[in-house]
Scaffold this motif. Structure first.
Motif, PDB file in Angstrom:
ATOM      1  N   ALA A 139      10.351   8.568 -41.436  1.00 33.64           N
ATOM      2  CA  ALA A 139      11.795   8.410 -41.218  1.00 33.64           C
ATOM      3  C   ALA A 139      12.069   7.772 -39.858  1.00 33.64           C
ATOM      4  CB  ALA A 139      12.494   9.769 -41.315  1.00 33.64           C
ATOM      5  N   ALA A 140      11.292   8.184 -38.841  1.00 24.63           N
ATOM      6  CA  ALA A 140      11.502   7.633 -37.500  1.00 24.63           C
ATOM      7  C   ALA A 140      11.164   6.150 -37.467  1.00 24.63           C
ATOM      8  CB  ALA A 140      10.631   8.396 -36.497  1.00 24.63           C
ATOM      9  N   LEU A 141      10.003   5.790 -38.030  1.00 26.75           N
ATOM     10  CA  LEU A 141       9.595   4.382 -38.000  1.00 26.75           C
ATOM     11  C   LEU A 141      10.523   3.534 -38.863  1.00 26.75           C
ATOM     12  CD1 LEU A 141       5.690   4.705 -38.063  1.00 26.75           C
ATOM     13  CD2 LEU A 141       7.234   4.504 -36.105  1.00 26.75           C
ATOM     14  N   ASP A 142      11.019   4.123 -39.952  1.00 32.43           N
ATOM     15  CA  ASP A 142      11.967   3.408 -40.819  1.00 32.43           C
ATOM     16  C   ASP A 142      13.251   3.089 -40.036  1.00 32.43           C
ATOM     17  OD1 ASP A 142      12.625   2.349 -43.376  1.00 32.43           O
ATOM     18  OD2 ASP A 142      14.027   4.021 -43.618  1.00 32.43           O
ATOM     19  N   LYS A 143      13.741   4.058 -39.276  1.00 30.98           N
ATOM     20  CA  LYS A 143      14.955   3.823 -38.473  1.00 30.98           C
ATOM     21  C   LYS A 143      14.693   2.753 -37.407  1.00 30.98           C
ATOM     22  CE  LYS A 143      17.268   8.342 -38.731  1.00 30.98           C
ATOM     23  NZ  LYS A 143      16.387   9.066 -39.662  1.00 30.98           N
ATOM     24  N   LEU A 144      13.565   2.922 -36.691  1.00 29.55           N
ATOM     25  CA  LEU A 144      13.296   2.023 -35.575  1.00 29.55           C
ATOM     26  C   LEU A 144      13.046   0.584 -36.024  1.00 29.55           C
ATOM     27  CD1 LEU A 144      11.074   4.430 -33.457  1.00 29.55           C
ATOM     28  CD2 LEU A 144      13.351   3.585 -32.866  1.00 29.55           C
ATOM     29  N   SER A 145      12.597   0.414 -37.260  1.00 29.86           N
ATOM     30  CA  SER A 145      12.311  -0.945 -37.730  1.00 29.86           C
ATOM     31  C   SER A 145      13.492  -1.540 -38.499  1.00 29.86           C
ATOM     32  CB  SER A 145      11.067  -0.924 -38.631  1.00 29.86           C
ATOM     33  OG  SER A 145      11.329  -0.161 -39.793  1.00 29.86           O
ATOM     34  N   ASP A 146      14.561  -0.773 -38.647  1.00 28.05           N
ATOM     35  CA  ASP A 146      15.695  -1.232 -39.457  1.00 28.05           C
ATOM     36  C   ASP A 146      16.756  -1.870 -38.552  1.00 28.05           C
ATOM     37  OD1 ASP A 146      17.731  -1.628 -41.185  1.00 28.05           O
ATOM     38  OD2 ASP A 146      17.845   0.437 -41.926  1.00 28.05           O
ATOM     39  N   ALA A 147      17.008  -3.152 -38.781  1.00 23.58           N
ATOM     40  CA  ALA A 147      17.984  -3.866 -37.946  1.00 23.58           C
ATOM     41  C   ALA A 147      19.389  -3.283 -38.096  1.00 23.58           C
ATOM     42  CB  ALA A 147      17.993  -5.337 -38.324  1.00 23.58           C
ATOM     43  N   HIS A 148      19.677  -2.634 -39.220  1.00 22.78           N
ATOM     44  CA  HIS A 148      21.013  -2.068 -39.436  1.00 22.78           C
ATOM     45  C   HIS A 148      21.251  -0.842 -38.548  1.00 22.78           C
ATOM     46  CE1 HIS A 148      21.870  -4.511 -42.991  1.00 22.78           C
ATOM     47  NE2 HIS A 148      20.614  -4.305 -43.331  1.00 22.78           N
ATOM     48  N   TYR A 149      20.185  -0.082 -38.266  1.00 22.43           N
ATOM     49  CA  TYR A 149      20.339   1.224 -37.625  1.00 22.43           C
ATOM     50  C   TYR A 149      21.055   1.137 -36.283  1.00 22.43           C
ATOM     51  CZ  TYR A 149      19.042   5.847 -35.833  1.00 22.43           C
ATOM     52  OH  TYR A 149      19.062   7.111 -35.308  1.00 22.43           O
ATOM     53  N   LEU A 150      20.669   0.180 -35.452  1.00 24.04           N
ATOM     54  CA  LEU A 150      21.280   0.070 -34.123  1.00 24.04           C
ATOM     55  C   LEU A 150      22.367  -0.998 -34.063  1.00 24.04           C
ATOM     56  CD1 LEU A 150      18.298   0.565 -31.639  1.00 24.04           C
ATOM     57  CD2 LEU A 150      20.035   2.200 -32.350  1.00 24.04           C
ATOM     58  N   ALA A 151      22.740  -1.545 -35.227  1.00 25.92           N
ATOM     59  CA  ALA A 151      23.830  -2.528 -35.239  1.00 25.92           C
ATOM     60  C   ALA A 151      25.131  -1.809 -34.866  1.00 25.92           C
ATOM     61  CB  ALA A 151      23.924  -3.163 -36.614  1.00 25.92           C
ATOM     62  N   GLY A 152      26.156  -2.570 -34.583  1.00 27.20           N
ATOM     63  CA  GLY A 152      27.406  -1.975 -34.120  1.00 27.20           C
ATOM     64  C   GLY A 152      28.259  -1.420 -35.243  1.00 27.20           C
ATOM     65  N   ALA A 153      29.503  -1.130 -34.895  1.00 25.95           N
ATOM     66  CA  ALA A 153      30.426  -0.514 -35.850  1.00 25.95           C
ATOM     67  C   ALA A 153      30.729  -1.423 -37.033  1.00 25.95           C
ATOM     68  CB  ALA A 153      31.715  -0.140 -35.139  1.00 25.95           C
ATOM     69  N   GLY A 154      30.463  -2.724 -36.895  1.00 18.07           N
ATOM     70  CA  GLY A 154      30.748  -3.648 -37.996  1.00 18.07           C
ATOM     71  C   GLY A 154      29.781  -3.508 -39.157  1.00 18.07           C
ATOM     72  N   ASP A 155      28.647  -2.850 -38.929  1.00 19.86           N
ATOM     73  CA  ASP A 155      27.652  -2.688 -40.004  1.00 19.86           C
ATOM     74  C   ASP A 155      27.795  -1.289 -40.602  1.00 19.86           C
ATOM     75  OD1 ASP A 155      25.316  -2.206 -41.505  1.00 19.86           O
ATOM     76  OD2 ASP A 155      24.206  -3.669 -40.318  1.00 19.86           O
ATOM     77  N   PRO A 156      28.147  -1.203 -41.899  1.00 15.29           N
ATOM     78  CA  PRO A 156      28.396   0.120 -42.480  1.00 15.29           C
ATOM     79  C   PRO A 156      27.167   1.028 -42.524  1.00 15.29           C
ATOM     80  CG  PRO A 156      28.475  -1.607 -44.161  1.00 15.29           C
ATOM     81  CD  PRO A 156      28.394  -2.293 -42.842  1.00 15.29           C
ATOM     82  N   ALA A 157      25.967   0.449 -42.382  1.00 11.85           N
ATOM     83  CA  ALA A 157      24.755   1.284 -42.418  1.00 11.85           C
ATOM     84  C   ALA A 157      24.278   1.670 -41.024  1.00 11.85           C
ATOM     85  CB  ALA A 157      23.640   0.554 -43.152  1.00 11.85           C
ATOM     86  N   SER A 158      25.035   1.308 -39.995  1.00 12.19           N
ATOM     87  CA  SER A 158      24.582   1.598 -38.631  1.00 12.19           C
ATOM     88  C   SER A 158      24.802   3.069 -38.275  1.00 12.19           C
ATOM     89  CB  SER A 158      25.331   0.714 -37.624  1.00 12.19           C
ATOM     90  OG  SER A 158      26.691   1.086 -37.588  1.00 12.19           O
ATOM     91  N   PHE A 159      24.114   3.503 -37.229  1.00 14.15           N
ATOM     92  CA  PHE A 159      24.284   4.870 -36.729  1.00 14.15           C
ATOM     93  C   PHE A 159      25.757   5.110 -36.356  1.00 14.15           C
ATOM     94  CE2 PHE A 159      24.571   7.722 -33.071  1.00 14.15           C
ATOM     95  CZ  PHE A 159      23.875   8.838 -33.520  1.00 14.15           C
ATOM     96  N   VAL A 160      26.370   4.121 -35.708  1.00 11.84           N
ATOM     97  CA  VAL A 160      27.767   4.282 -35.273  1.00 11.84           C
ATOM     98  C   VAL A 160      28.673   4.499 -36.477  1.00 11.84           C
ATOM     99  CG1 VAL A 160      29.671   3.205 -34.035  1.00 11.84           C
ATOM    100  CG2 VAL A 160      27.340   2.709 -33.363  1.00 11.84           C
TER     101      VAL A 160
END
Ligand code: FES
Length: 346
Positions: free
Chosen positions: A52-73
């Motif tokens: 799960a950790a490596l999946d998050k860290l390798s996913d460009a969506h995870y740290l994208a901004g509020a404009g990306d619905p799959a982001s952490f924000v």
């Protein structure tokens, strides 16, 4: 890594002379099974957290901004409204990148600690706290509650929290060596200090390896900015076979409402919707995250009860992740007082 405690043979008394009889063997087997009962759970949780950790860290969506619905924000913002820990989520939204990385690297540390059995109870406590916070935020609105998997993970950490990781582990090795030190007459303070220092060195070494792995994964992770994440849901692009198209009475689909038909090619349920007067379309009910059935449109959105994704009821676009792909959309034509489901458009 090593085991702590007595040998299995010693538990069963098979060394008392002569070959072990069936009763001895049954006792030995029960002792063996009890000793390693938590090993499958430990492997599962450890591997899952590392993954799960490596999946998050390798996913460009995870740290994208509020404009990306799959982001952490976006996911944190969506969860904040109905969450009992909304004050904590508000704090996380003040420094979202920091918190997103803390979650990912925290999962990595928990996973590695659990797999290697280093400070097993501390790792289990960390895992339980992560799943508790995910349950109270992301999974809180999932209904019924048992569909939200974070509560299940939280319960799964409990046995490891209680029992620790005494076998096939760094903890087991350190405990065994402490026993030998006591046997040599070393003072208890020195025994404890030695175990603590060596455990700390192992933690720093494993933490460093985890940090390096996580950073490399982050640097060389998947580039999905242009190409959205592949859906796990089996979405068919096969055109519907010839024959009467599925239809519903137009009167059964008011503005903002829906009626359900089946895609004859896949058998999946499709919602025929009328977002604006006279505008009709069909939206697949199969969530593009992991294939759960989304609820019927309500307040302009379709909600997935499994992990909380929301889709726009007019277009099928993702409003909130974790889904990143819109719901497949069908053409709908009006024929008198009937609405006919047309072919898949996207
Ligand atoms: Fe995960 Fe729908 S299956 S959000």
């Amino acid at each position: 890594m090593s085991e702590a405690g007595n040998s299995v043979a010693g538990d069963g008394g098979a060394d008392d002379g002569g070959a072990a009889g069936p009763v001895d063997r049954a006792v030995q087997w029960r002792a063996f099974a009890s000793r390693y009962a938590l090993l499958p759970l430990r492997l599962f949780l450890g591997l899952t957290f590392v993954y799960a950790a490596l999946d998050k860290l390798s996913d460009a969506h995870y740290l994208a901004g509020a404009g990306d619905p799959a982001s952490f924000v976006s996911q944190t913002q969506a969860a904040k409204g109905g969450s009992p820990i909304s004050f904590l989520l508000g704090t996380a939204l003040h420094a979202p990148t920091l918190f997103a990385l803390a979650v990912a690297f925290g999962e990595l540390a928990v996973g590695l600690g659990t797999l290697l059995g280093l400070w097993g109870r501390v790792a289990a406590l960390g895992g339980a706290l992560i799943n508790l916070s995910l349950w109270l935020s992301i999974s809180w609105s999932v209904s019924p509650y048992y569909l939200g998997n974070d509560l299940g993970y939280l319960m799964a950490w409990t046995p490891l929290l209680l029992a620790g990781t005494p076998y096939l582990s760094v903890d087991g090795y350190l405990a065994q060596r402490a026993g030998r030190d006591r046997g040599r007459g070393l003072h208890e303070d020195r025994v404890k200090r030695r175990a603590l220092v060596d455990g700390g060195i192992a933690a720093v070494a494993i933490g460093g390896a985890g940090l390096l792995t996580g950073s490399l994964t982050r640097t060389f992770g998947r580039d999905e900015q242009a190409a959205p994440k592949q859906s796990a849901a089996p979405v068919s692009t096969t055109p519907a076979p010839a024959g009467p198209a599925p239809s519903v009475a137009a009167a059964s689909v008011p503005v903002g409402g829906s009626a359900q038909v089946k895609d004859p090619a896949t058998g999946d349920a499709v919602y025929i919707v009328q977002p604006k007067a006279g505008q009709y379309c069909g939206l697949s009910s199969v969530c593009t995250h992991s294939g759960c059935a989304v609820d019927a449109p309500k307040n302009g959105q379709l909600y997935c009860p499994c992990h909380g994704s929301r889709f726009d009821a007019a277009t099928g676009a993702v409003v909130n992740g974790p889904a990143v792909k819109p719901l497949p959309k069908y053409a709908v034509t009006r024929d008198g007082d009937k609405l006919n489901l047309g072919p898949l458009q996207s």
